[in-house]
Design a protein around this motif. Structure first.
Motif, mmCIF file in Angstrom:
data_model
loop_
_atom_site.group_PDB
_atom_site.id
_atom_site.type_symbol
_atom_site.label_atom_id
_atom_site.label_comp_id
_atom_site.label_asym_id
_atom_site.label_seq_id
_atom_site.Cartn_x
_atom_site.Cartn_y
_atom_site.Cartn_z
ATOM 1 N N ILE B 313 0.862 -1.185 0.000
ATOM 2 C CA ILE B 313 0.000 0.000 0.000
ATOM 3 C C ILE B 313 0.896 1.232 0.000
ATOM 4 O O ILE B 313 1.923 1.245 0.669
ATOM 5 N N GLU B 362 -5.171 5.398 9.018
ATOM 6 C CA GLU B 362 -6.160 4.738 9.871
ATOM 7 C C GLU B 362 -7.330 4.209 9.041
ATOM 8 O O GLU B 362 -7.736 3.047 9.175
ATOM 9 N N GLN B 363 -7.854 5.038 8.157
ATOM 10 C CA GLN B 363 -9.004 4.605 7.367
ATOM 11 C C GLN B 363 -8.624 3.498 6.385
ATOM 12 O O GLN B 363 -9.389 2.563 6.151
ATOM 13 N N VAL B 364 -7.436 3.594 5.827
ATOM 14 C CA VAL B 364 -6.983 2.557 4.896
ATOM 15 C C VAL B 364 -6.843 1.213 5.615
ATOM 16 O O VAL B 364 -7.274 0.174 5.097
ATOM 17 N N ARG B 366 -8.410 0.367 8.264
ATOM 18 C CA ARG B 366 -9.768 -0.086 8.576
ATOM 19 C C ARG B 366 -10.358 -0.822 7.369
ATOM 20 O O ARG B 366 -11.018 -1.851 7.517
ATOM 21 N N CYS B 367 -10.116 -0.271 6.190
ATOM 22 C CA CYS B 367 -10.636 -0.890 4.962
ATOM 23 C C CYS B 367 -9.970 -2.245 4.721
ATOM 24 O O CYS B 367 -10.624 -3.216 4.347
ATOM 25 N N PHE B 368 -8.676 -2.283 4.964
ATOM 26 C CA PHE B 368 -7.920 -3.523 4.812
ATOM 27 C C PHE B 368 -8.482 -4.600 5.758
ATOM 28 O O PHE B 368 -8.727 -5.740 5.371
ATOM 29 N N LEU B 370 -11.414 -4.625 7.013
ATOM 30 C CA LEU B 370 -12.776 -4.913 6.579
ATOM 31 C C LEU B 370 -12.777 -6.031 5.527
ATOM 32 O O LEU B 370 -13.618 -6.933 5.556
ATOM 33 N N GLY B 371 -11.822 -5.942 4.605
ATOM 34 C CA GLY B 371 -11.741 -6.973 3.590
ATOM 35 C C GLY B 371 -11.378 -8.325 4.184
ATOM 36 O O GLY B 371 -11.763 -9.370 3.657
ATOM 37 N N ALA B 372 -10.655 -8.292 5.302
ATOM 38 C CA ALA B 372 -10.129 -9.536 5.872
ATOM 39 C C ALA B 372 -11.153 -10.304 6.695
ATOM 40 O O ALA B 372 -10.979 -11.494 6.944
ATOM 41 N N HIS B 373 -12.205 -9.630 7.126
ATOM 42 C CA HIS B 373 -13.145 -10.318 8.023
ATOM 43 C C HIS B 373 -14.466 -10.677 7.345
ATOM 44 O O HIS B 373 -14.857 -10.018 6.419
#
Lengths: 373, 373
Positions: B313, B362-364, B366-368, B370-373
């Motif tokens: 990233i 922080e937001q990135v 969080r997105c990462f 999010l994809g993992a769960h």
């Protein structure tokens, strides 16, 4: 993968559907097989008519009505089947009156009633009305008069328009009202919970920004109290004080339900059905800040999504440092779509905003995919 | 989870280590238990001394040396144990000479030699030297003279400084050179592949931007050819023409190896060892654009990471529409750190940049997640 897009308009650049389509385009660059569903989103304020008309396949209609200061104004509303979508501000908004001419003693909601009557004449029986940003403090009296209600003084004459006219109100005749109103259902988008009268009421809280002096506030508050008394209404119901008391008239005389704008929009667009089937929900608005959590549209989307345990990503034109609080209200991650350091004008340019949103969405979905593998 | 951060400086706002630390702070807000490793990153140009000094725990030293136009200049370099980290531009950079005084016939790299001699006297035996942005076209002759090499004319006198002096070069005496040079290893960061002479050579390609007229280019090209001939060197080796032929002198007389700046930095910081153990690599620089893929630092990081199949990233101060090409060169997703629409000055403010990077990271992450769960 099914992705549901419901993004509020980026004021000044992208409409709701445009924004959703751009984010979906970015998503498809990463997940070409994704099922991307774009729904309109609005909060009952500016952009609500456009979002619902475009999203639900309706048409816009412009009519000449009585403006808040008495002069005619062109008011636009939307029609989708038997549904009318209106923004009160089109007929009685504060921005329709030059600052030097603002007078909440005289300003009237008459044009709102005319706009409703026009829609009724075209077959509309369901109404969504956003009531933010009014120039008026007349308790909705003008709207009622335009719809055929008679507001009479002790001598049996019609009271004058504007909040000050209510001071002489003696009785109300409902029998002259438009008969079709009996078949109409009104949902009023209202983001404030103020009562009609008193220190938290329409006159005291919102009067000054409409031009009311302290003396006017006192007079207007007494006039609205008289209106409530004559109407045998319930002036303390939250939202009665919205839009200079227009909330009161809608509820008492038209049987309206008052709700958060975004909840009405989500209900009308059957958002809950769509969100059940989605794997990921994408929302956003022009600006994410501390105000966003106060019932604005993306938070409404996030809350609805979280009821079904869905993941939520948001995009915005810009964000403030305080925007981080949205993470605690259902938005899992949010991203501004700015790419360089443009002058403000360029940032508001429609084509640039669209490209920025597509490009930002693409990278965000790449990151999302990265986490997944 | 182990995350490796190696971000080039955001020119004008954040240094490399500062940027890495800010991104790591954003990451820890999302993954509090993550093992965040911050390494310095630079491309051999501006910021390289600062990045390696801070990242490797070295110190900066400033010495007065002969500037390109002959006047003294303060040149700063870094020392980490027996390693010296230098930017040629500190002693012979184009920005040290006012535009009206630029003269590539006379400009000398003498100060570069003085800076090296100073480091040798302080015990340095390993050298990293970035050689971008020179004011000179002297083939490194000045540097060699400062290090004790003798460049003589037919009468046995020292040739004058500057590229034009090489026109009278007859022979070179190496025996006077600083003896410790025999124990020194030089790695030269050089991002161009130009030969010393000819149409792609130092004089023809870079001479004009240093003030050379067409006549000067012809004279300088011939002078450098004479230098190569007298030195019995190999002027066609790629990079020989870098920095007005300084690459040639480094290679022929000091046994230097020439390489991409980022590869030298990654080697010195043992990046490969770190990347093997990382689950995710985070890189970036001040601006991501079409130039980024031309061997700039974040691409070097991404390529090294991809050799081990790692996710990458990137963050940047701003991005251009062309930046998207980095996705094809190992950067899985990239994000500008802009949050609002600030004036350029505010965007370059150090504290604001740091906060923006933390918030974006922080937001990135969080997105990462999010994809993992």
């Amino acid at each position: 993968m099914k992705i549901l897009f419901a993004i509020d308009s980026f004021k000044g650049s992208l409409g709701s559907i445009e924004a959703g389509a751009a984010a979906a385009e970015g998503a498809r660059r990463v997940f070409p097989d994704a099922d991307c569903v774009v729904r309109p989103l609005a909060d009952g304020g500016e952009g609500t008519v456009d979002a619902l008309c475009e999203g639900l396949g309706g048409e816009r209609r412009t009519v000449s009505v009585t403006g808040p200061a008495g002069r005619p104004v062109d008011a636009t509303y939307g029609i989708v089947g038997d549904l009318a979508i209106m923004e009160m501000a089109q007929a009685a908004g504060l921005t329709l009156v030059p600052a030097s001419e603002r007078n909440p003693m005289r300003a009237t909601t008459f044009g709102v009633g005319e706009m409703i009557a026009d829609a009724v004449s075209r077959g509309c029986r369901r109404f969504i009305v956003g009531i933010g940003g009014s120039a008026t403090n007349d308790g909705g009296a003008g709207m009622l008069q335009a719809l055929g209600f008679r507001l009479l003084d002790a001598a049996g004459g019609d009271i004058p328009r504007g909040g000050e006219g209510l001071a002489s109100l003696a009785r109300i005749e409902r029998q002259g009202a438009l008969p079709a109103l009996a078949d109409c259902a009104f949902r009023v988008a209202c983001d404030v919970a103020n009562p009609l009268c008193g220190p938290d009421g329409a006159s005291a809280v919102f009067g000054p920004q409409k031009g009311a002096t302290p003396e006017m506030v006192t007079a207007l508050d007494a006039a609205l109290a008289r209106f409530a008394s004559v109407a045998h209404g319930a002036p303390d119901v939250p939202g009665s004080g919205a839009a200079g008391g227009l909330g009161f008239a809608f509820r008492e005389f038209l049987g309206a339900t008052l709700a958060r704008g975004v909840d009405i929009v989500l209900d009308e667009t059957r958002f809950e059905e769509a969100v059940r089937e989605a794997d990921l929900v994408v929302t956003g608005e022009g600006r994410l800040d501390a105000q966003t959590v106060m019932g604005k549209a993306p938070i409404g989307v996030a809350q609805a999504a979280k009821r079904f345990g869905k993941k939520v990503i948001a995009f915005s034109g810009c964000v403030t440092p305080e925007a981080r609080c949205v993470n605690a209200h259902g938005i899992d991650a949010f991203f501004p779509i700015l790419r360089g350091v443009p002058p403000l004008e360029a940032a508001l340019d429609r084509a640039a905003a669209r490209e920025n949103l597509i490009a930002t969405a693409e990278q965000v979905f790449r990151c999302f995919r990265l986490g997944a593998h």
